[in-house]
Design an enzyme around this catalytic site. Structure first.
Site, PDB file in Angstrom:
ATOM      1  N   ASP A  82       1.756  -7.714  -4.447  1.00 20.28           N
ATOM      2  CA  ASP A  82       0.832  -7.675  -3.326  1.00 20.28           C
ATOM      3  C   ASP A  82       1.283  -8.738  -2.338  1.00 20.28           C
ATOM      4  O   ASP A  82       1.593  -9.872  -2.733  1.00 20.28           O
ATOM      5  CB  ASP A  82      -0.590  -7.963  -3.817  1.00 20.28           C
ATOM      6  CG  ASP A  82      -1.644  -7.753  -2.741  1.00 20.28           C
ATOM      7  OD1 ASP A  82      -1.428  -8.190  -1.592  1.00 20.28           O
ATOM      8  OD2 ASP A  82      -2.695  -7.183  -3.050  1.00 20.28           O
ATOM      9  N   SER A  83       1.342  -8.400  -1.054  1.00 24.34           N
ATOM     10  CA  SER A  83       1.845  -9.373  -0.084  1.00 24.34           C
ATOM     11  C   SER A  83       0.971 -10.617  -0.007  1.00 24.34           C
ATOM     12  O   SER A  83       1.438 -11.683   0.412  1.00 24.34           O
ATOM     13  CB  SER A  83       1.971  -8.737   1.306  1.00 24.34           C
ATOM     14  OG  SER A  83       0.706  -8.479   1.874  1.00 24.34           O
ATOM     15  N   THR A 129       0.980  -5.172   4.185  1.00 21.07           N
ATOM     16  CA  THR A 129       0.822  -5.546   5.593  1.00 21.07           C
ATOM     17  C   THR A 129       0.177  -6.906   5.799  1.00 21.07           C
ATOM     18  O   THR A 129       0.341  -7.505   6.871  1.00 21.07           O
ATOM     19  CB  THR A 129      -0.022  -4.489   6.335  1.00 21.07           C
ATOM     20  OG1 THR A 129      -1.316  -4.404   5.724  1.00 21.07           O
ATOM     21  CG2 THR A 129       0.654  -3.125   6.273  1.00 21.07           C
ATOM     22  N   THR A 139       0.809  -1.225   0.000  1.00 23.97           N
ATOM     23  CA  THR A 139       0.000   0.000   0.000  1.00 23.97           C
ATOM     24  C   THR A 139       0.837   1.267   0.000  1.00 23.97           C
ATOM     25  O   THR A 139       0.457   2.268  -0.607  1.00 23.97           O
ATOM     26  CB  THR A 139      -0.937   0.001   1.225  1.00 23.97           C
ATOM     27  OG1 THR A 139      -1.801  -1.128   1.155  1.00 23.97           O
ATOM     28  CG2 THR A 139      -1.781   1.264   1.275  1.00 23.97           C
TER      29      THR A 139
END
Length: 410
Positions: A107-108, A139, A60
């Site tokens: 993207d994690s 996150t 993000t």
């Protein structure tokens, strides 16, 4: 075969023998340390500005709205922000830095073991040229990545600080700027030579962290371990909680086995589903059961014990964690817990789910046997688990002091 409880023995005896076990060439498939891991550092910084390597994987922090108004990765945006727009990063007290931006940005939620290995390899390649590292990720799985890296980076002597944000740098009001600046400051502090997460005024041990809120800026917590530092008008560090400096050469372990599943019990769960998972999987190495309280499970559902015995016969390790946010597992406290031990369940103590699963992936990657992994799991390798005496000491006998030999850096 002897039961796993006997194989594990006491935590103290496990700690005493585990270092030799993991270093034995006959018990590990890991290659010897590369030449890079033992060459002397080319730079010795006795004063002036430290040097930090920032590894930007995505998340993000560096996103911008796309044509439909949804946040999407914006290649080059965060790097440009840091190098061109953030005047405070050029102030003399701040460390010098360089940025490695991944392409594509990830993207994690898409992270897997290969991405953790890539981050570890990038740290290994730059280890002797920088004083510390900041890893920017999303996150959602940051606690898994930080936990995995804590085990992969053996004898780490420099800070590796994971961070990110809940609000993008693109927004006028955001948490990205402060998280980034403080992470860089902590990465330049040699006292924190371990893998950490910095988020919203708090520095946490990486393998003690978990994401606890999807909306608030204090997204991460450390339920069973105090923060390593807190930030207000001043920085309040807890150097007494940091890991001891390593005594051997830095090395990176790049073999992980993530064939692990986590099952959270709920009242009235389907017994047959457990047998289906155990019977139909060809690669499963371990099942992590999230049990009630300190390790309780239904006494009337004998199928659970049968499933665990079946798993053991198929070479699948069964591990118990608590569903509670804080606290841990003490399997001998209730009769059902004792029966689970007899069936072959290993206690995960007060580890987070993130630490437990990545520790298992690391231990399986070292080529250890099931009994050896069962013995190693309750032993602190990187500060990820507390001494069981912390939870079992009587109020009449006193709490005592944890045995320092359990904090083995293996």
């Amino acid at each position: 075969a002897p039961p796993l409880a006997a194989a594990a023995g006491t935590a103290l005896s496990a700690a005493a023998g585990m270092s030799a076990a993991l270093d034995s060439a006959s018990m590990t498939a890991a290659p010897p340390p590369p030449p890079l891991a033992v060459r002397p550092q080319p730079r010795v910084w006795t004063g002036g500005r430290k040097r930090i390597r920032v590894i930007y994987t995505g998340g993000t922090m560096g996103m911008k709205p796309d044509s439909e108004g949804s946040l999407a990765p914006a290649p080059g945006f965060l790097t440009s922000k840091m190098t061109d727009d953030m005047e405070e990063l050029r102030n003399a007290p701040m460390p010098e830095f360089s940025v490695k931006e991944y392409s594509p940005l990830l993207d994690s939620a898409d992270f897997n073991k290969d991405d953790w290995i890539k981050i570890a390899e990038d740290i290994e390649a730059d280890y002797f040229d920088y004083d510390g590292f900041v890893v920017i990720t999303g996150t959602d799985t940051m606690a898994y990545a930080a936990s995995a890296l804590s085990f992969m980076l053996e004898n780490l002597a420099k800070p590796v600080i994971f961070t990110g944000s809940q609000i993008s740098f693109h927004e006028v009001y955001n948490d990205a700027r402060r998280n980034l600046i403080l992470s860089m400051i902590f990465a330049s502090r040699e006292e924190f030579g371990e893998v950490c997460i910095y988020f919203n005024e708090t520095l946490l041990r990486g393998n003690r962290s978990t994401k606890i809120n999807s909306f608030r800026l204090d997204a991460f917590g450390s339920p069973n371990h105090p923060a390593l530092a807190e930030v207000g008008v001043n920085i309040s560090p807890r150097y007494d909680l940091t890991l001891e400096p390593p005594r051997s050469a830095f090395r990176v372990h790049k073999t992980l086995d993530t064939n692990i599943v986590v099952i959270k019990l709920c009242p009235g769960y389907d017994d047959s589903a457990l047998f289906d998972i155990i019977s139909n999987s060809q690669k499963l190495r371990a099942i992590v059961f999230e049990l009630y309280g300190t390790g309780n499970a239904p006494a009337r559902k004998t199928a659970l014990l049968e499933a665990i015995r079946t798993a053991r016969d198929r070479g699948i390790l069964a591990v118990a964690l608590t569903q509670c946010l804080s606290g841990g597992i003490v399997l001998g406290k209730y009769a059902v817990g004792a029966a689970l031990v007899d069936a072959g369940v290993v206690s995960g103590g007060d580890m987070t789910c993130e630490a437990c699963t990545t520790k298992l992936a690391y231990l399986f990657g070292r080529g250890l046997s099931l009994d050896e992994i069962a013995a190693a799991l309750p032993v602190s390798l990187r500060g990820e688990i507390s001494d069981e005496a912390h939870y079992t000491a009587s109020v009449f006998s006193g709490t005592g002091r944890p045995n320092s030999s359990l904090n083995a850096r293996l």
